[in-house]
Write an enzyme that holds these catalytic residues in place. Structure first.
Site, mmCIF file in Angstrom:
data_model
loop_
_atom_site.group_PDB
_atom_site.id
_atom_site.type_symbol
_atom_site.label_atom_id
_atom_site.label_comp_id
_atom_site.label_asym_id
_atom_site.label_seq_id
_atom_site.Cartn_x
_atom_site.Cartn_y
_atom_site.Cartn_z
ATOM 1 N N CYS A 1 0.856 -1.186 0.000
ATOM 2 C CA CYS A 1 0.000 0.000 0.000
ATOM 3 C C CYS A 1 0.893 1.238 0.000
ATOM 4 O O CYS A 1 1.794 1.358 0.842
ATOM 5 C CB CYS A 1 -0.907 0.005 1.230
ATOM 6 N N CYS B 1 -0.634 3.721 -5.873
ATOM 7 C CA CYS B 1 -1.399 2.546 -5.443
ATOM 8 C C CYS B 1 -0.758 1.271 -5.992
ATOM 9 O O CYS B 1 -0.423 1.191 -7.174
ATOM 10 C CB CYS B 1 -2.842 2.676 -5.927
#
Length: 583
Positions: free
Chosen positions: A375, A496
């Site tokens: 992440c 991302c």
């Protein structure tokens, strides 16, 4: 009757001619790396030798441009350029621009003195010296940890000179002091006077081209200083030194960054990923995947720190084991949910302990040489991870931002694509600062582009499988619109970790470099792995039924749009075993 000797010879000649034409055609389709050349230089730098015509399996080709009137001794000393030298530099850079280079580098690390000058002359990525990697490397380690910088001669390149160069390319003074220079002038051929007069034939890109005594002297010198300073990584500043990268990796067990790890990184950000994503450049259809035919069990592994968030990863996602040509192992930091990571607040004691426990499990896994994250918002917890980890931590794609800013001119802008712009924007400046992008005017050149409204991409927030074929056109369209608003965009960063499947489509549609979590992980992995093209062989074992060196794995096309199963979070049962090199 058998063929006559003359007809057989004619047949052999014809076949050789066809192979030569095929090789030339293949090489013509490869991306181009431009090298600024010192006037009168006679040595061959690493980037040129490894991409020579007889090594057509490599993934780029070289174009030289000589800077007339700028000799090696002048570059080594970093002397100011005269008016005629400035003009010669402009002409050389223009020549490389016209060649369509994906990046411009130098034939010696001392070109770092002119990094700013060259950036002002081109819109292309400029990475004139292996030292350009220093900021990214510094971000991966604690601020007390040291990095060895190996140069050919410290008689004319001191510790103060090194620190001055590092500050000039963006490091803080305290960070610059973490890099410790080591010279090899006591070894034959490495003194500045020797290098300036070096014949091409006396240097090659295989360790066997230098005597065992000299090779051992190089390794012993670096090893002694690395142990003395408890160094965590090595940068080879000289472009003559990648010959010894594999030997140093094998002997010291440390990441070794050099001219090739840097150039490879920028090439990979520019070109079609051979493992997943859109096939957008058929000219590169024969380009080699460096891991084809190699046994992943013999290569280093990467640990993936996972947030507490379950979802089925697509091919290309950092959490998908098939996104790599090597092993990955995964550990979850319990309680560190997607929502917690996005908020970026201080961790409570329990969550901090869980992060530390996950990191320790990854470190304990045989063969793991570095730790990534699944992440981009883990950037908020990079300092926490570094305080625990004994391995390099690169747990967010955002740590690449400073290297991007360093490579491009002051007018360049960058898009940062994220799954949720509203979540990233409030913390973005703080996260950039953690990546060494601290100046407000530089931060202003990074533009957040949220993808939360792209058709089908809401699956990310829901923890569902993303239909990549459905989502890809929307992401490309949104990025195109953003580039229309910011025409000076030179590169894209995918924050991302679910976005790398679309990197190739963005490269194809926009013609810019795209950096993501995969380019980062591959870059760090390459600093620890046996380069299959040269050097001592200490990890690379070829499968008995290996993939051909040319051509892509046919499985790529059949897998690219499927959703592989979630990889196990258990450590691999096969440890990484080094076979001792011949030193």
């Amino acid at each position: 009757m058998g063929c006559s000797h003359s007809s057989a010879a004619t047949t052999r000649t014809s076949k050789q001619s066809r192979r030569a034409k095929q090789s030339r055609a293949f090489c013509a389709g490869l991306p181009v790396v431009g090298i600024l050349r010192c006037d009168g230089a006679r040595w061959e730098c690493a980037q040129a030798i490894v991409s020579a015509a007889d090594r057509a399996e490599y993934h780029y080709r070289i174009v030289y441009a000589v800077v007339e009137g700028l000799p090696y001794q002048h570059v080594r000393a970093g002397k100011p350029l005269s008016a005629s030298q400035e003009e010669a530099l402009r002409v050389a850079v223009e020549e490389l621009d016209l060649a369509g280079c994906v990046c411009i580098t130098g034939d010696c690390g001392s070109f770092v003195h002119y990094q700013g000058a060259v950036r002002s002359l081109t819109t292309r990525a400029v990475v004139l010296s292996p030292l350009v990697q220093a900021s990214l490397i510094a971000t991966m380690y604690q601020r007390t940890e040291k990095v060895i910088v190996v140069t050919n001669d410290t008689n004319d390149y001191s510790q103060a000179d090194l620190e001055q160069n590092l500050v000039a390319i963006g490091l803080e003074q305290d960070d610059a002091k973490r890099f410790i220079v080591v010279g090899l002038q006591h070894i034959r051929g490495f003194a500045t006077a020797d290098v300036a007069d070096q014949e091409v034939s006396e240097w090659g890109l295989v360790d066997e081209s230098v005597t065992t005594v000299e090779r051992k002297a190089i390794i012993t010198t670096v090893e002694r200083k690395a142990k003395e300073r408890n160094a965590k990584a090595i940068i080879l500043e000289s472009t003559l030194l990648p010959s010894f990268s594999d030997a140093l990796r094998a002997r010291l067990g440390l990441p070794v960054f050099d001219a090739l790890t840097l150039v490879d990184y920028f090439v990979h950000a520019s070109t079609d990923n051979p493992r997943f994503g859109l096939d957008f450049d058929e000219r590169q259809a024969g380009r080699c995947n460096a891991y084809d035919g190699l046994d992943p069990a013999k290569l280093p592994a990467i640990g993936i720190l996972r947030i507490d968030y379950e979802y089925p990863p697509a091919l290309g996602d950092i959490a998908c084991e098939k996104s790599y040509g090597y092993r990955t192992t995964h550990e979850v930091a319990e309680g560190l949910t997607f929502e917690v990571a996005q908020e970026g607040g201080p961790l409570c004691s329990e969550k901090r302990k869980n992060v530390a426990a996950a990191l320790q499990r990854l470190q304990a896994t045989p063969g793991v040489v570095g730790i990534a994250g699944d992440c981009g918002f883990l950037m908020n917890y990079l300092a926490d991870a570094r305080s625990v980890s004994k391995l390099p931590c690169f747990i967010s794609a955002l740590i690449q931002c400073d290297l991007m800013a360093t490579a491009y001119g002051d007018e360049a802008h960058f898009l940062v694509l994220t799954a949720n712009g509203a979540a990233l924007e409030p913390k973005f400046a703080e996260m950039l600062a953690l990546a060494n992008v601290t100046e407000a005017e530089v931060q202003a050149r990074f533009h957040v582009l949220g993808l939360e409204d792209v058709d089908g991409f809401d699956a990310v927030a829901k923890g569902e499988a993303v239909d990549t074929a459905r989502v890809e056109p929307g992401i490309v369209a949104l990025a195109k619109a953003a580039v229309a608003r910011f025409p000076d965009v030179r590169a894209i960063l995918l924050e991302c970790t679910e976005l790398p499947p679309y990197a190739d489509a963005l490269r194809s549609a926009l013609g810019v470099q795209v950096f993501d979590a995969i380019t980062l992980v591959d870059y760090v992995h390459s600093s620890t792995a046996d380069n299959p093209h040269f050097g001592v062989k200490f990890q690379t074992t070829v499968h008995a039924a290996s993939t051909a060196r040319f051509g892509r794995d046919s499985a790529r096309n059949s897998e690219r749009n499927s959703v592989p199963e979630t990889p196990s979070t258990r450590p691999s049962s096969t440890p990484w075993r080094k076979s001792p090199p011949t030193l």
